[in-house]
Scaffold this active site. Structure first.
Site, PDB file in Angstrom:
ATOM      1  N   GLU A   5       0.082  -2.756  14.677  1.00 59.98           N
ATOM      2  CA  GLU A   5       0.305  -1.440  15.303  1.00 59.98           C
ATOM      3  C   GLU A   5      -0.168  -1.393  16.752  1.00 59.98           C
ATOM      4  OE1 GLU A   5      -1.255   1.516  12.581  1.00 59.98           O
ATOM      5  OE2 GLU A   5       0.304   1.075  11.122  1.00 59.98           O
ATOM      6  N   GLU A  38       5.087  -3.581   4.696  1.00 58.87           N
ATOM      7  CA  GLU A  38       4.389  -2.456   4.038  1.00 58.87           C
ATOM      8  C   GLU A  38       5.381  -1.425   3.505  1.00 58.87           C
ATOM      9  OE1 GLU A  38       1.297  -0.695   6.421  1.00 58.87           O
ATOM     10  OE2 GLU A  38       0.718  -2.605   7.313  1.00 58.87           O
TER      11      GLU A  38
HETATM   12  C1  GLA Z   1      -1.067   1.023   8.144  1.00 58.84           C
HETATM   13  C2  GLA Z   1      -1.862  -0.245   7.995  1.00 58.84           C
HETATM   14  C3  GLA Z   1      -2.115  -0.614   6.559  1.00 58.84           C
HETATM   15  C4  GLA Z   1      -2.500   0.571   5.724  1.00 58.84           C
HETATM   16  C5  GLA Z   1      -1.466   1.632   5.883  1.00 58.84           C
HETATM   17  C6  GLA Z   1      -1.670   2.834   4.998  1.00 58.84           C
HETATM   18  O1  GLA Z   1       0.271   0.847   8.008  1.00 58.84           O
HETATM   19  O2  GLA Z   1      -1.237  -1.324   8.616  1.00 58.84           O
HETATM   20  O3  GLA Z   1      -3.108  -1.578   6.509  1.00 58.84           O
HETATM   21  O4  GLA Z   1      -3.765   1.019   6.098  1.00 58.84           O
HETATM   22  O5  GLA Z   1      -1.474   2.033   7.233  1.00 58.84           O
HETATM   23  O6  GLA Z   1      -2.952   3.301   4.989  1.00 58.84           O
END
Ligand code: GLA
Length: 397
Positions: free
Chosen positions: A181, A296
């Site tokens: 991120e 994710e």
């Molecule tokens: C982000 C992070 C993850 C997780 C998610 C949801 O996407 O990359 O590690 O913490 O948030 O909490």
């Protein structure tokens, strides 16, 4: 950052439930002691009955395309949670949900706690699964000590952290999210003055986005055999896609070692799957040879306005524990569209969900506390229409 975030709440809740079962422990007061549960995790077969599904159906459906992963955590393992059993039964890649984040591994300078991470990593490996290392650098999980000092002191600390962690897991973790991120989130007007770089605490402490490059260089030096990824959310958004391409171009111009890009794909019911596929194509077209992962994946059943994420106002009303069938059907259709797209992309080698059962998800707490239903299995561990939609093309949604 002010107050406690939804993510923190989820983590704390999971930590607290773990403590109820906790046998040993961590007598210390470091933040990660909340998560030290002790006990031996299951190492062979699922010990709980799993849904009556054909064992391995999910991973076998995509065996010629990509690995199928999920996030699991040491609390689930210690409690012999049904989600851990389903993970063993249906998935072949594991991302430790929080155990590899820097604030838990190294809450203070020179202190390293690997026990929780080792437990999840060894459990996955003992069961023949791949492990995604997540994440070496993420501003939401950066311990304060790492950002103290001059840019060059910060760089030294980052290098030493990456060296220590990757050496510890060398040979066990061969894929790392190096920067998580780090790309600009400015998907509305694209003009907040920092270009493609996100204005993270790292950016502010270092004075530029160069810290990303430092992290990749350090990671390659620490373990030349590991695959190094950048991972981010909203890459299905065309503006964010542009930032992603710009950063990859900059890496390429500066000879920064990177092996892959991870698309988180936290989706909405109205996400356009063709936009998501365009982002995969954007990487393929310009950066031949980069591997791509979905890191994710989940799909909220709410379409909240931005104000819900910013200040928990005007959030969609809670749909309750049993969502309407038409919502689940919409979700199943988008999951099917996504997978039908992803199987056509040869650079995509791994697709991970962020959790197994709906009740596991961070989206029950973010952006506000509410029942959410973002995953393939419901709270009881039964497969949802979305599961059938991606494992059986004949399933009528
Ligand atoms: C982000 C992070 C993850 C997780 C998610 C949801 O996407 O990359 O590690 O913490 O948030 O909490």
């Amino acid at each position: 950052m002010v107050g406690i975030t939804a993510r923190d709440r989820l983590r704390l809740l999971a930590g607290a439930s773990g403590l109820l079962f906790g046998a040993c422990g961590g007598s210390g007061s470091s933040s990660s002691s909340e998560f030290i549960i002790g006990g031996t995790p299951p190492t062979t077969q699922p010990s709980q009955p799993v849904t009556g599904l054909t064992s391995g159906l999910l991973r076998d459906t995509f065996r010629n395309n990509f690995l199928i992963g999920t996030a699991s955590n040491n609390v689930q393992l210690a409690n012999d949670d049904l989600s851990a059993s389903i993970a063993l039964d249906q998935f072949n890649s594991i991302t430790p949900e929080w155990e590899l984040k820097a604030d838990l591994i190294s809450p203070s300078e020179g202190v390293y706690n690997f026990d929780d991470a080792d437990r999840v990593v060894d459990w996955a490996i003992a069961n023949g699964m791949e492990v995604r290392g997540h994440a070496l650098l993420w501003h939401e999980a950066t311990p304060a000590w790492m950002l103290e000092g001059t840019p060059s002191q910060i760089r030294t600390k980052l290098e030493s952290y990456i060296q220590t962690v990757m050496t510890h897991f060398q040979g066990r973790i061969t894929v790392w999210d190096v920067c998580n991120e780090c790309i600009s989130t400015d998907v509305y007007n694209g003009s907040n003055g920092i270009g493609p770089d996100r204005r993270t605490p790292w950016f502010d402490a270092v004075g530029s986005g160069e810290y990303m490059e430092w992290a990749f260089l350090a990671a390659r030096a620490a373990d030349p055999n590991a695959l190094l990824f950048m991972s981010d959310y909203n890459t299905e958004n065309p503006i964010k896609r542009g930032y992603m391409v710009e950063i990859l171009q900059r890496f390429s111009a500066n000879n920064i070692p990177i092996d892959g890009f991870g698309h988180q794909f936290h989706l909405y019911l109205n996400t356009d799957s063709s936009e998501a596929m365009s982002s995969i194509d954007a990487v393929d077209n310009q950066f031949m040879g980069l591997v791509q992962h979905v890191t994710e994946m989940d799909m909220t059943v709410y379409n909240d306005p931005g104000s819900c994420w910013e200040s928990e106002t005007n959030c969609d009303p809670d749909l309750g524990e049993t969502p309407p069938a038409d919502i689940l059907a919409q979700q199943a259709q988008l999951y099917r569209d996504m997978f039908n797209g992803l199987i056509m992309k040869s650079s995509v080698e791994s697709v991970s969900f962020w959790g197994v059962r709906d009740g596991d998800s961070w989206l029950n707490f973010a952006p506000t506390e509410r029942f959410n239903h973002p995953l393939l299995f419901d709270r009881n561990g039964d497969p949802k229409p979305a599961f059938h939609a991606i494992t059986d093309q004949a399933y009528i949604i």
